[in-house]
Design a protein around this motif. Structure first.
Motif, PDB file in Angstrom:
ATOM      1  N   ILE A 111       0.865  -0.975   0.120  1.00 43.28           N
ATOM      2  CA  ILE A 111       0.109  -0.007   0.018  1.00 43.28           C
ATOM      3  C   ILE A 111       0.940   1.076  -0.101  1.00 43.28           C
ATOM      4  O   ILE A 111       0.513   2.284  -0.839  1.00 43.28           O
ATOM      5  N   ASN A 112       1.920   1.171   0.908  1.00 45.21           N
ATOM      6  CA  ASN A 112       2.937   2.204   1.119  1.00 45.21           C
ATOM      7  C   ASN A 112       3.745   2.651  -0.253  1.00 45.21           C
ATOM      8  O   ASN A 112       3.742   3.725  -0.728  1.00 45.21           O
ATOM      9  N   SER A 113       3.852   1.816  -1.395  1.00 46.29           N
ATOM     10  CA  SER A 113       4.599   1.847  -2.516  1.00 46.29           C
ATOM     11  C   SER A 113       3.510   2.416  -3.432  1.00 46.29           C
ATOM     12  O   SER A 113       4.210   2.800  -4.542  1.00 46.29           O
ATOM     13  N   LYS A 114       2.267   2.821  -3.298  1.00 44.97           N
ATOM     14  CA  LYS A 114       1.357   3.464  -4.109  1.00 44.97           C
ATOM     15  C   LYS A 114       1.323   2.837  -5.690  1.00 44.97           C
ATOM     16  O   LYS A 114       1.529   3.449  -6.522  1.00 44.97           O
ATOM     17  N   PRO A 115       0.953   1.389  -5.505  1.00 46.52           N
ATOM     18  CA  PRO A 115       0.826   0.896  -6.878  1.00 46.52           C
ATOM     19  C   PRO A 115      -0.219   1.156  -7.704  1.00 46.52           C
ATOM     20  O   PRO A 115      -1.206   1.873  -6.943  1.00 46.52           O
ATOM     21  N   ASP A 116      -0.436   0.801  -8.918  1.00 43.28           N
ATOM     22  CA  ASP A 116      -1.858   0.957  -9.562  1.00 43.28           C
ATOM     23  C   ASP A 116      -2.821   0.132  -9.124  1.00 43.28           C
ATOM     24  O   ASP A 116      -3.973   0.329  -9.447  1.00 43.28           O
ATOM     25  N   ALA A 117      -2.458  -1.189  -8.851  1.00 46.62           N
ATOM     26  CA  ALA A 117      -3.473  -1.985  -8.307  1.00 46.62           C
ATOM     27  C   ALA A 117      -2.452  -3.161  -7.494  1.00 46.62           C
ATOM     28  O   ALA A 117      -1.504  -3.086  -7.470  1.00 46.62           O
ATOM     29  N   ILE A 118      -3.248  -3.806  -6.529  1.00 45.74           N
ATOM     30  CA  ILE A 118      -2.779  -4.801  -5.740  1.00 45.74           C
ATOM     31  C   ILE A 118      -3.425  -6.174  -6.015  1.00 45.74           C
ATOM     32  O   ILE A 118      -4.824  -6.154  -5.977  1.00 45.74           O
ATOM     33  N   ALA A 135      -6.549  -0.539   1.325  1.00 41.87           N
ATOM     34  CA  ALA A 135      -5.967  -0.200   0.146  1.00 41.87           C
ATOM     35  C   ALA A 135      -7.118   0.313  -0.514  1.00 41.87           C
ATOM     36  O   ALA A 135      -6.804   1.587  -1.284  1.00 41.87           O
ATOM     37  N   ILE A 136      -8.382  -0.099  -0.444  1.00 46.12           N
ATOM     38  CA  ILE A 136      -9.379   0.515  -1.069  1.00 46.12           C
ATOM     39  C   ILE A 136      -9.725   1.959  -0.541  1.00 46.12           C
ATOM     40  O   ILE A 136      -9.952   3.013  -1.553  1.00 46.12           O
ATOM     41  N   LYS A 137      -9.704   2.294   0.455  1.00 42.78           N
ATOM     42  CA  LYS A 137      -9.513   3.485   1.108  1.00 42.78           C
ATOM     43  C   LYS A 137      -8.729   4.522   0.395  1.00 42.78           C
ATOM     44  O   LYS A 137      -8.926   5.698   0.375  1.00 42.78           O
ATOM     45  N   ALA A 138      -7.438   4.077   0.260  1.00 43.58           N
ATOM     46  CA  ALA A 138      -6.584   4.682  -0.236  1.00 43.58           C
ATOM     47  C   ALA A 138      -6.605   4.981  -1.750  1.00 43.58           C
ATOM     48  O   ALA A 138      -5.666   5.568  -2.411  1.00 43.58           O
ATOM     49  N   GLY A 139      -7.444   4.513  -2.413  1.00 46.06           N
ATOM     50  CA  GLY A 139      -7.907   4.469  -3.834  1.00 46.06           C
ATOM     51  C   GLY A 139      -7.055   3.571  -4.752  1.00 46.06           C
ATOM     52  O   GLY A 139      -7.021   3.666  -5.722  1.00 46.06           O
ATOM     53  N   ILE A 140      -6.727   2.429  -4.122  1.00 51.87           N
ATOM     54  CA  ILE A 140      -5.990   1.323  -4.924  1.00 51.87           C
ATOM     55  C   ILE A 140      -6.952   0.348  -4.965  1.00 51.87           C
ATOM     56  O   ILE A 140      -7.119  -0.321  -4.030  1.00 51.87           O
ATOM     57  N   PRO A 141      -6.904  -0.026  -6.353  1.00 52.56           N
ATOM     58  CA  PRO A 141      -7.947  -1.090  -6.533  1.00 52.56           C
ATOM     59  C   PRO A 141      -7.238  -2.339  -6.330  1.00 52.56           C
ATOM     60  O   PRO A 141      -6.054  -2.723  -6.214  1.00 52.56           O
ATOM     61  N   VAL A 142      -8.231  -3.380  -5.698  1.00 52.33           N
ATOM     62  CA  VAL A 142      -7.660  -4.634  -5.392  1.00 52.33           C
ATOM     63  C   VAL A 142      -8.185  -5.913  -5.993  1.00 52.33           C
ATOM     64  O   VAL A 142      -9.519  -5.857  -5.981  1.00 52.33           O
ATOM     65  N   VAL A 143      -7.477  -6.745  -6.325  1.00 49.29           N
ATOM     66  CA  VAL A 143      -8.231  -8.045  -6.881  1.00 49.29           C
ATOM     67  C   VAL A 143      -7.599  -9.209  -6.097  1.00 49.29           C
ATOM     68  O   VAL A 143      -6.391  -9.417  -5.712  1.00 49.29           O
TER      69      VAL A 143
END
Length: 370
Positions: A111-118, A135-143
């Motif tokens: 999460i801290n690395s700020k990827p485009d998705a996890i 992660a989702i709250k931080a705006g990072i989509p998760v699969v």
């Protein structure tokens, strides 16, 4: 690593480092997989035909895994990595190797690395769900693959476990029309195994010629070895056993070891779930009682999950859940087709590769396993 030849003796010695399916803190499992409301699968979903505006070269995907040693996990990871790279993206892999606390920490790092998705591949639901929410709250989509995720803003992908259980149990019935006395190998509290258990219970209710005489199975860091230890005692106490149904392949391997130890392989037929090169070799050994398995191709599954991550990173709104269909793989088919490894199996069963699931012209198609 690639398995060469996995005899049962070798299998027993290396099972300490084998894991599979969704993690649980014990064989009694966690509560999250049961308490989270499961959405219905939307397998009709398709990606847009044109590339979305958010699709760009260099998408950064974090893959946070809970893997074990063996070619199943290797092929899954290779499929995911190859698909992301084919789409012009990069992969940062974090692998906890069976340590649930470490996976939580790694998710924080991702999460801290700020990827485009996890991508979250396997894991303990109680541990990873709060980080998925973060992660989702931080705006990072998760699969997520094979974890009972509670946040429906994440895409949850799994094998179609109802179909898998039906496939293998129908084959067990077909090969044994007069029924039999079943030793059932499973553990509770793990989302896909619980689903398969529900199908199995309905099977027993509907097929009175099949009766359960024993149940065993241990989910631990050494699944096959610990399950074999339980199974050896169970088979000694229940020599009337004629069939074994094991809900995933590490449990099947443990049951196979126990059958060998009790000299029962000539009178008991084994039916399992999942497939790998090691499984194929065990199924095709001379005198093997492992008659059939129902499975997906791990490399293909990894590629599907990766396509979901690429789409999510590109701004595509994805459904909450999708499932991947399985194929029936019999010992007879493997022998008739001369299948000795996963590459041979893909050639013999091309339906194992499903490029249309989360496929699109703007995501280059790969051939899983190559």
């Amino acid at each position: 690593m690639k398995w060469k030849h996995a005899s049962v003796a070798v299998l027993a010695s290396v099972a300490l480092v084998l894991t599979g399916c969704s993690q649980s803190s014990s064989d009694s499992g966690s509560s999250s997989s049961k308490s989270a409301a499961a959405p219905s699968a939307d397998n009709s979903f398709t990606l847009p035909s044109a590339a979305p505006s958010g699709f760009k070269p260099g998408l950064k995907i974090a893959l946070v895994r809970q893997s074990g040693v063996g070619d199943y996990f290797e092929q899954w990871g290779n499929g995911a990595t190859a698909q992301i790279q084919a789409a012009g993206g990069t992969v940062d892999t974090y692998d906890a190797h069976g340590d649930n606390g470490k996976q939580v920490s790694m998710l924080g790092d991702a999460i801290n690395s700020k990827p485009d998705a996890i991508i979250v591949d396997h894991g303990l639901a109680d541990s990873v769900n709060p980080k998925i929410d973060e992660a989702i709250k931080a705006g990072i989509p998760v699969v997520v693959y094979d974890v009972a995720v509670s946040n429906q803003k994440a895409l949850y992908i799994s094998q179609d476990d109802v179909s898998i259980a039906n496939l293998i149990l129908d084959e067990m019935k077909k090969q044994n029309p007069d029924g039999g006395k079943v030793a059932y190998v499973n553990v509770s509290g793990i989302a896909p195994l619980d689903t398969r258990d529900g199908v199995y219970q309905k099977f027993l209710d509907s097929n009175k010629k099949f009766t359960q005489v024993a149940k065993f199975g241990k989910y631990s860091e050494s699944v096959a070895t610990d399950t074999a230890a339980e199974g050896a005692a169970v088979f000694k106490a229940h020599p009337e056993t004629t069939l074994v149904f094991a809900a995933y392949d590490e449990l099947a391997k443990g049951a196979l070891i126990a059958l060998r130890q009790n000299n029962m392989t000539d009178k008991v037929k084994l039916y399992g779930v999942d497939v790998s090169t090691a499984d194929i070799q065990l199924m095709t050994e001379a005198g093997s009682p492992w008659m059939a398995t129902a499975a997906t191709d791990p490399a293909n599954v990894g590629a599907i999950v990766a396509r979901g991550a690429v789409a999510a990173a590109s701004g595509v709104k994805l459904p909450s859940k999708m499932t991947i269909p399985a194929a029936l793989i019999t010992q007879q088919l493997l022998k008739d087709k001369g299948v000795t490894n996963m590459a041979d199996l893909r050639a013999a069963l091309p339906d194992l590769t499903t490029p249309k699931i989360l496929g699109a012209s703007w995501i280059p198609e790969i051939k899983p396993g190559q």
